[in-house]
Design an enzyme around this catalytic site. Structure first.
Site, mmCIF file in Angstrom:
data_model
loop_
_atom_site.group_PDB
_atom_site.id
_atom_site.type_symbol
_atom_site.label_atom_id
_atom_site.label_comp_id
_atom_site.label_asym_id
_atom_site.label_seq_id
_atom_site.Cartn_x
_atom_site.Cartn_y
_atom_site.Cartn_z
ATOM 1 N N PHE A 11 0.301 1.417 -0.394
ATOM 2 C CA PHE A 11 -0.430 0.304 -0.855
ATOM 3 C C PHE A 11 -1.390 0.531 -2.243
ATOM 4 O O PHE A 11 -1.271 -0.524 -2.875
ATOM 5 C CB PHE A 11 -1.550 0.045 0.267
ATOM 6 C CG PHE A 11 -1.833 -1.514 0.343
ATOM 7 C CD1 PHE A 11 -1.034 -2.490 0.393
ATOM 8 C CD2 PHE A 11 -3.341 -1.838 0.094
ATOM 9 C CE1 PHE A 11 -1.493 -3.852 0.115
ATOM 10 C CE2 PHE A 11 -3.661 -3.165 -0.155
ATOM 11 C CZ PHE A 11 -2.831 -4.089 0.142
ATOM 12 N N ARG A 30 -4.686 12.211 -3.767
ATOM 13 C CA ARG A 30 -5.286 13.672 -3.311
ATOM 14 C C ARG A 30 -4.518 14.718 -3.682
ATOM 15 O O ARG A 30 -5.295 15.996 -3.924
ATOM 16 C CB ARG A 30 -5.391 13.416 -1.717
ATOM 17 C CG ARG A 30 -6.329 14.628 -1.207
ATOM 18 C CD ARG A 30 -6.151 14.437 0.442
ATOM 19 N NE ARG A 30 -6.720 13.130 0.932
ATOM 20 C CZ ARG A 30 -7.878 12.924 1.147
ATOM 21 N NH1 ARG A 30 -8.796 13.957 1.020
ATOM 22 N NH2 ARG A 30 -8.577 11.864 1.484
ATOM 23 N N SER A 132 0.121 -8.950 3.532
ATOM 24 C CA SER A 132 0.717 -8.328 2.524
ATOM 25 C C SER A 132 1.483 -6.777 3.051
ATOM 26 O O SER A 132 0.870 -6.245 3.520
ATOM 27 C CB SER A 132 -0.300 -7.976 1.397
ATOM 28 O OG SER A 132 -1.435 -7.069 1.810
ATOM 29 N N LYS A 183 -5.852 -7.128 14.199
ATOM 30 C CA LYS A 183 -4.298 -7.400 14.068
ATOM 31 C C LYS A 183 -3.305 -6.298 14.162
ATOM 32 O O LYS A 183 -2.084 -6.719 14.732
ATOM 33 C CB LYS A 183 -4.090 -8.403 12.703
ATOM 34 C CG LYS A 183 -3.993 -7.671 11.517
ATOM 35 C CD LYS A 183 -2.954 -6.920 11.104
ATOM 36 C CE LYS A 183 -3.165 -6.136 9.771
ATOM 37 N NZ LYS A 183 -1.895 -5.269 9.303
ATOM 38 N N ASP A 236 -2.581 -12.344 8.642
ATOM 39 C CA ASP A 236 -2.067 -11.221 8.796
ATOM 40 C C ASP A 236 -1.400 -10.758 9.916
ATOM 41 O O ASP A 236 -0.651 -10.066 10.259
ATOM 42 C CB ASP A 236 -3.134 -10.074 8.426
ATOM 43 C CG ASP A 236 -2.760 -8.926 7.710
ATOM 44 O OD1 ASP A 236 -1.614 -8.737 7.697
ATOM 45 O OD2 ASP A 236 -3.767 -8.145 7.555
ATOM 46 N N SER A 246 6.335 -3.865 8.941
ATOM 47 C CA SER A 246 5.016 -3.337 9.426
ATOM 48 C C SER A 246 4.992 -1.981 10.245
ATOM 49 O O SER A 246 5.702 -1.943 11.229
ATOM 50 C CB SER A 246 4.449 -4.206 10.485
ATOM 51 O OG SER A 246 3.181 -3.869 11.271
ATOM 52 N N ASN A 248 2.836 -0.652 12.064
ATOM 53 C CA ASN A 248 2.218 -0.943 13.449
ATOM 54 C C ASN A 248 3.182 -1.450 14.428
ATOM 55 O O ASN A 248 3.549 -0.900 15.402
ATOM 56 C CB ASN A 248 0.979 -1.536 13.391
ATOM 57 C CG ASN A 248 -0.037 -0.892 12.806
ATOM 58 O OD1 ASN A 248 -0.793 -0.198 13.595
ATOM 59 N ND2 ASN A 248 -0.475 -1.252 11.392
ATOM 60 N N GLU A 268 -2.510 2.866 11.725
ATOM 61 C CA GLU A 268 -3.994 2.590 11.922
ATOM 62 C C GLU A 268 -4.133 1.913 13.184
ATOM 63 O O GLU A 268 -5.304 2.304 13.865
ATOM 64 C CB GLU A 268 -4.552 1.683 10.658
ATOM 65 C CG GLU A 268 -4.402 2.306 9.373
ATOM 66 C CD GLU A 268 -5.578 3.456 9.074
ATOM 67 O OE1 GLU A 268 -6.213 4.012 10.340
ATOM 68 O OE2 GLU A 268 -5.779 3.777 8.259
#
Length: 318
Positions: A11, A30, A132, A183, A236, A246, A248, A268
Site C-alpha cells: 500500500f 525499514r 482500495s 471491516k 470498504d 483482500s 483478510n 490486520e
C-alpha cells in the site's frame, strides 16, 4: 512540497506511485537492502510486482530523509504503529501524520489517531481509508477514499488527490478509522463462509449483520452513522468481503477450508478481532460475528462450532 510515505509495503508503494503524479515523493523502507534494491531497480517485486516507480519517487532507509516533509503518510502495520511512533516521536513534531493503517492496537485497544495523539501531541493526525487495493491504486485505476482530518481539510484533500484518486473529506476521525478497522474482521468471516462452502446467501447475511455490529460499536465510541455508511465503512466492507485481493478475505477462506496461510502475510483483522472483542465487552456492545472470529483465530472453536454460535442466537427483530 515533497510528501513522505513511511512503509514500503504494497500500500505504501502504491501510494508513492499515485502521489508522484503531484510531485516528489520520499518512500521510507525499514529494510536497507529492500530500499537500495527498490531505488536501483525502480520495482517492489516482493510486495507489488509489475509496477514501476516513477523517477520522482526516492526510496530510502534513512528515516531522517523525510524530515523535510510536512505531510507524512503512515503505511506501517497497525500492530507496529505504536512502537514506531514512540521511536521517532521527535522527528514527527509539527507534522501532519496521515494514518493509512486499518486496525485496532491489540496491546492498548486504541486506534491510530489515539496513538498519534498520545505519542506525538504536537502533530496533526489524519486518516486516509476506504475501499482500495494497492494494485488498483498503483495501476492508476479510479479509486475513491475517505480523508478524515479535524482542520484545514481542504488543503490536505487537494494535496493528496489526483485525477484518478478522489478523496472525500470528513471531520469524523473516529468513524473513519473504525470503519476501516472493523471491516477487516467481517472480511475474515466472509472468507470463512465462502471457504467452508456455505454459499453467497450466507455471505450476504454475514455482511449485513456484520455491518450492524460495526455500526453499534462505532456509534457507541462517538462515530457518526453517515461515516459508517460511506466509503470508509460500508464501501470498504463490500470490497473486502467480495474480492480475493483482500488478504483478510483470503485468510478467512483458508480457515474455512482448513488450509495453511502464508505466515509472512499481514492480516490486520486477526489482532483487531481479538482487541475489538475485548473492547465491545467493556462497553456492553454485542458483536457476535467479531466474537466468533476472535474465538476461531485463537483456535478455541471449530468452523462447525462457530457457525452454530451464530445460527443458534435468539430470534429477534432486525
Amino acid at each position: 512540497m515533497t510528501i513522505g510515505i513511511l512503509g514500503a509495503g504494497a500500500f505504501g508503494t502504491a501510494l508513492a506511485v499515485a502521489l508522484a503524479r503531484n510531485g516528489a515523493v520520499t518512500l521510507w523502507a525499514r529494510d536497507p537492502t529492500q530500499a537500495a534494491e527498490m531505488q536501483q531497480t525502480r520495482r517492489n517485486e516482493r510486495r507489488l510486482p509489475g509496477v514501476t516507480l516513477p523517477e520522482n519517487v526516492s526510496v530510502t532507509a534513512e528515516i531522517a530523509d523525510i524530515s523535510g516533509c510536512e505531510t507524512l503518510l503512515l503505511a506501517v502495520p497497525m500492530q507496529q504503529l505504536g512502537a514506531f511512533l514512540r521511536d521517532h516521536a521527535r522527528l514527527f513534531e509539527g507534522k501532519t501524520l496521515v494514518s493509512c493503517s486499518k486496525g485496532v492496537d491489540l496491546a492498548t485497544g486504541r486506534g491510530a489517531v489515539a496513538l498519534i495523539t498520545e505519542t506525538c501531541p504536537q502533530a496533526r493526525p489524519a486518516v486516509l481509508t476506504g475501499p482500495s487495493f494497492a494494485a488498483d491504486i498503483a495501476r492508476g485505476l479510479p479509486t475513491a477514499l475517505t480523508l478524515a482530518v479535524a482542520e484545514e481539510a481542504e488543503v490536505l484533500q487537494e494535496q493528496l488527490s489526483t485525477p484518478v484518486l478522489r478523496l472525500y473529506r470528513t471531520s469524523d476521525l473516529t468513524g473513519a478509522e473504525l470503519g476501516g478497522a472493523l471491516k477487516n474482521v467481517i472480511a475474515i468471516a466472509a472468507g470463512v463462509v465462502i471457504g467452508a462452502g456455505l454459499g453467497d446467501s450466507a455471505r450476504a447475511a454475514l455482511m449485513t449483520r456484520g455491518f450492524a455490529e460495526m455500526s453499534r460499536l462505532a456509534l457507541c465510541l462517538g462515530a457518526r452513522a453517515e461515516t459508517l455508511s460511506g466509503l470508509s465503512g460500508f464501501g470498504d466492507l463490500v470490497l473486502t468481503c467480495t474480492s480475493a485481493q483482500s488478504r483478510n478475505f483470503r485468510y478467512g477462506q483458508a480457515l474455512g477450508r482448513a488450509e495453511d496461510f502464508d505466515p509472512n502475510t499481514t492480516v490486520e483483522g486477526v489482532a483487531t478481532a481479538k482487541a475489538v472483542s475485548v473492547l465491545a465487552k467493556k462497553h456492553g456492545i454485542e458483536m457476535p460475528v467479531t466474537d466468533m472470529i476472535a474465538a476461531l483465530v485463537a483456535q478455541k472453536v471449530t468452523i462447525g462450532e462457530a457457525v452454530q454460535m451464530l445460527m443458534s442466537r435468539p430470534l429477534k427483530e432486525e
